[in-house]
Design an enzyme around this catalytic site. Structure first.
Site, PDB file in Angstrom:
ATOM      1  N   VAL A 100       0.860  -1.190   0.000  1.00 57.13           N
ATOM      2  CA  VAL A 100       0.000   0.000   0.000  1.00 57.13           C
ATOM      3  C   VAL A 100       0.897   1.241   0.000  1.00 57.13           C
ATOM      4  O   VAL A 100       1.530   1.559   1.004  1.00 57.13           O
ATOM      5  CB  VAL A 100      -0.916   0.027   1.247  1.00 57.13           C
ATOM      6  CG1 VAL A 100      -1.854   1.244   1.185  1.00 57.13           C
ATOM      7  CG2 VAL A 100      -1.705  -1.259   1.383  1.00 57.13           C
ATOM      8  N   VAL A 157       1.186   5.450  -1.593  1.00 56.89           N
ATOM      9  CA  VAL A 157       0.666   6.580  -2.371  1.00 56.89           C
ATOM     10  C   VAL A 157       1.816   7.587  -2.485  1.00 56.89           C
ATOM     11  O   VAL A 157       2.483   7.882  -1.480  1.00 56.89           O
ATOM     12  CB  VAL A 157      -0.568   7.216  -1.677  1.00 56.89           C
ATOM     13  CG1 VAL A 157      -1.014   8.477  -2.401  1.00 56.89           C
ATOM     14  CG2 VAL A 157      -1.731   6.206  -1.625  1.00 56.89           C
ATOM     15  N   GLY A 175      -7.411  10.787  -0.353  1.00 53.49           N
ATOM     16  CA  GLY A 175      -8.369   9.684  -0.275  1.00 53.49           C
ATOM     17  C   GLY A 175      -8.045   8.508  -1.191  1.00 53.49           C
ATOM     18  O   GLY A 175      -8.883   7.620  -1.379  1.00 53.49           O
ATOM     19  N   ARG A 230      -7.659   5.268   0.889  1.00 56.99           N
ATOM     20  CA  ARG A 230      -9.007   4.855   1.339  1.00 56.99           C
ATOM     21  C   ARG A 230      -9.755   4.149   0.198  1.00 56.99           C
ATOM     22  O   ARG A 230     -10.338   3.083   0.396  1.00 56.99           O
ATOM     23  CB  ARG A 230      -9.795   6.068   1.836  1.00 56.99           C
ATOM     24  CG  ARG A 230     -11.230   5.743   2.203  1.00 56.99           C
ATOM     25  CD  ARG A 230     -11.961   6.950   2.762  1.00 56.99           C
ATOM     26  NE  ARG A 230     -11.613   7.216   4.149  1.00 56.99           N
ATOM     27  CZ  ARG A 230     -12.122   6.557   5.184  1.00 56.99           C
ATOM     28  NH1 ARG A 230     -12.980   5.585   4.998  1.00 56.99           N
ATOM     29  NH2 ARG A 230     -11.765   6.870   6.413  1.00 56.99           N
ATOM     30  N   GLU A 266       2.632   1.929  10.070  1.00 60.18           N
ATOM     31  CA  GLU A 266       2.262   2.841  11.145  1.00 60.18           C
ATOM     32  C   GLU A 266       0.935   2.379  11.743  1.00 60.18           C
ATOM     33  O   GLU A 266       0.032   1.975  11.005  1.00 60.18           O
ATOM     34  CB  GLU A 266       2.113   4.268  10.600  1.00 60.18           C
ATOM     35  CG  GLU A 266       3.417   4.840  10.084  1.00 60.18           C
ATOM     36  CD  GLU A 266       3.256   6.293   9.656  1.00 60.18           C
ATOM     37  OE1 GLU A 266       3.350   7.168  10.520  1.00 60.18           O
ATOM     38  OE2 GLU A 266       3.012   6.532   8.458  1.00 60.18           O
ATOM     39  N   TYR A 309      -4.729   1.922   9.765  1.00 62.36           N
ATOM     40  CA  TYR A 309      -5.720   0.946   9.304  1.00 62.36           C
ATOM     41  C   TYR A 309      -6.925   0.710  10.218  1.00 62.36           C
ATOM     42  O   TYR A 309      -7.859   0.021   9.821  1.00 62.36           O
ATOM     43  CB  TYR A 309      -5.019  -0.382   9.006  1.00 62.36           C
ATOM     44  CG  TYR A 309      -4.063  -0.246   7.842  1.00 62.36           C
ATOM     45  CD1 TYR A 309      -4.545  -0.119   6.552  1.00 62.36           C
ATOM     46  CD2 TYR A 309      -2.690  -0.188   8.041  1.00 62.36           C
ATOM     47  CE1 TYR A 309      -3.682   0.049   5.478  1.00 62.36           C
ATOM     48  CE2 TYR A 309      -1.816  -0.028   6.974  1.00 62.36           C
ATOM     49  CZ  TYR A 309      -2.316   0.087   5.699  1.00 62.36           C
ATOM     50  OH  TYR A 309      -1.477   0.252   4.641  1.00 62.36           O
ATOM     51  N   PHE A 360       4.655  -8.937   5.507  1.00 69.58           N
ATOM     52  CA  PHE A 360       4.092  -9.125   4.153  1.00 69.58           C
ATOM     53  C   PHE A 360       3.380  -7.865   3.718  1.00 69.58           C
ATOM     54  O   PHE A 360       3.185  -6.963   4.527  1.00 69.58           O
ATOM     55  CB  PHE A 360       3.152 -10.340   4.089  1.00 69.58           C
ATOM     56  CG  PHE A 360       1.880 -10.244   4.866  1.00 69.58           C
ATOM     57  CD1 PHE A 360       0.724  -9.741   4.287  1.00 69.58           C
ATOM     58  CD2 PHE A 360       1.808 -10.658   6.193  1.00 69.58           C
ATOM     59  CE1 PHE A 360      -0.467  -9.665   5.012  1.00 69.58           C
ATOM     60  CE2 PHE A 360       0.619 -10.588   6.916  1.00 69.58           C
ATOM     61  CZ  PHE A 360      -0.508 -10.080   6.330  1.00 69.58           C
TER      62      PHE A 360
END
Ligand SMILES: CC(C)(COP(=O)(O)OP(=O)(O)OC[C@H]1O[C@@H](n2cnc3c(N)ncnc32)[C@H](O)[C@@H]1OP(=O)(O)O)[C@@H](O)C(=O)NCCC(=O)NCCS
Length: 448
Positions: free
Chosen positions: A110, A112, A120, A123, A147, A151, A448
């Site tokens: 994940v 960005v 967003g 999200r 962090e 989540y 992972f």
């Protein structure tokens, strides 16, 4: 979860939401080598890693061929072929108490780009993953988090902790039993045949561990890039039982300056039996000319202190929430595990995203097997009456709290003391503590 990864379409809601902002949300075809390499570049950049070398890209092509890889592309960016956001996922097993596994959806990669943060995008990606996981029939989604503040808003919560076990070598005199088998020093690459089977059995007996993916062990054993500094430093030991069958292995490295004692570090110790676990630990802490042993991502209830004359030779450091779980289907998630004691509990689960919302009756037999039933709204009054007649208590909890008690990592009473679970019948919390207890503390020993 027998399932064709390619059969799931791109999530239309997220595609439309990002499209409305001029961004393209695309599944990356693993056969598109240039596209997958560009995606890997963005993933590595997102995690602040160095630019991948050809050997890293080669390894990643293999790993990501088995996953669902999505990128978000900005046609107006200076390098439009590089995604501005990445995510990957795959269906896989998660070990639960009782030596069984639950169908889960692992989420990874994940990122960005800093140029597109806080608009967003993460999200939109996470919500799509949860919907895809539900469509694929996963009981829960799971991840490891950089962090701890990211989540929770999507319903994830810590479900298995890990610690660095630090051993003061000079104080570490062995007081445990001798193992009946034998430890061998071996070339790490020679473990390629035995390692997957040992790792599978080690995973199966440890709640919180996830199935090892193709390619992981090759990296651990230094097969991926044998001439790299890391691979050349890697040493390995294997434990064979009294019949000569391999039952465990560990890979380690010694970090030292010339002529000074070193520190032995390891990330990977996989043991299919307790004998193997003890014998491998013993060999690692008895290596000479070192001052300290550091085992990373180990269990918080590692038996090592109980195997030494001086238990204070062992310290548990860097205790971290390592596995994060997001329950999607409470019936399947609860039904997969074995429980500590029999009993009945009604769980009223609140889930702002809706997936796990509802009331669930959990009936556990004396053998620890569970029957879980969703109480339909129309049946709620009847269920409440039946509960009263059976004097069965219950808990009101959020989906995050359900995830955290699922494997036995934290007691329901602890979360009640934190104001995060309420009891709806007297004795329910205490019963929940005993029911959800696991004989082995959950642990996850890989990222992972
Ligand atoms: C974490 C990361 C993916 C977030 O991406 P993003 O697109 O900026 O996130 P969004 O704009 O979708 O934010 C969604 C929500 O999460 C919050 N959030 C995002 N990143 C956060 C962070 N690092 N810490 C705390 N909250 C965070 C936002 O404030 C927002 O909150 P809200 O919607 O409840 O108001 C991005 O910062 C990143 O790439 N970080 C570096 C790599 C990394 O750590 N990835 C996580 C891997 S486990």
């Amino acid at each position: 979860m027998p399932f064709d990864l390619r059969s799931l379409p791109v999530d239309r809601r997220t595609e439309a939401a990002l499209g409305a902002r001029g961004l393209e949300y695309r599944l990356v075809d693993p056969a598109d080598r240039a596209g997958l390499d560009a995606w890997s570049q963005a993933d590595n950049r997102g995690f602040h890693h160095a630019r991948p070398r050809e050997s890293d890209l080669e390894h990643e092509r293999r790993i990501f061929a088995e996953r669902r890889v999505h990128g978000v592309y900005d046609p107006t960016a200076a390098e439009p072929e590089l995604p501005v956001a990445t995510i990957s996922s795959w269906p896989t097993g998660l070990s639960v108490p009782g030596g069984r596994s639950v169908d889960a959806w692992a989420v990874s990669s994940v990122t960005v780009a800093p140029t597109h943060r806080r608009k967003g995008i993460a999200r939109a990606l996470m919500e799509a993953e949860l919907r895809s996981a539900v469509d694929a029939g996963a009981a829960l989604a799971m991840l490891t988090a950089t962090e701890a503040t990211i989540y929770g808003r999507f319903g994830f919560s810590p479900a298995a902790r890990s610690a660095t076990v630090v051993v003061d070598r000079r104080r570490a005199a062995w007081a445990g039993p001798d193992a009946p088998g034998r430890v061998h020093l071996v070339d790490p690459r020679s473990l390629r045949d035995a390692a997957p089977q040992i790792a599978r059995r080690a995973v199966a007996r440890t709640p919180g561990e996830i199935d090892r993916w193709a390619g992981l062990l090759d990296r651990v054993l230094g097969v991926t890039d044998p001439e790299s500094e890391g691979a050349r430093r890697t040493r390995a030991i294997r434990y064979d039982d009294e019949h000569g069958e391999p039952q465990g292995f560990a890979t380690y490295r010694i970090v030292r300056e010339p002529d000074r004692p070193g520190v032995l570090e390891f990330d990977f110790l996989a043991a299919a039996t307790d004998d193997a676990e003890r014998a491998l630990w013993r060999t690692l802490i008895e290596v000479d000319f070192i001052t300290e042993v550091r085992g990373h991502l180990r269990s918080v209830d590692e038996p090592l202190p109980w195997l030494l004359e001086d238990p204070r030779a062992v310290r548990f450091e860097e205790l971290v929430d390592h596995l994060w779980v997001r329950v999607l289907d409470p019936v399947a998630a609860l039904g997969a595990r074995r429980f500590g004691v029999g009993g009945s509990l009604t769980l009223e689960v609140d889930d702002p995203l809706g997936h796990a919302q509802g009331t669930f009756e959990l009936e556990v037999s004396g053998s620890g097997r569970a029957e879980v039933r969703r109480v339909e709204q129309a049946d709620a009054a009847r269920a409440a009456a039946s509960r009263r007649s059976r004097q069965a208590g219950g808990l009101k909890l959020g989906v995050r709290e359900l995830g955290s008690i699922l494997l036995g990592d934290v007691r329901a009473t602890t979360l009640a003391r934190a104001g995060r679970i309420t009891e709806t019948g007297s004795g329910a919390l205490e019963l929940a503590d005993r029911m959800f207890a696991a004989s082995r503390a959950p642990q996850l020993s890989v990222w992972f």
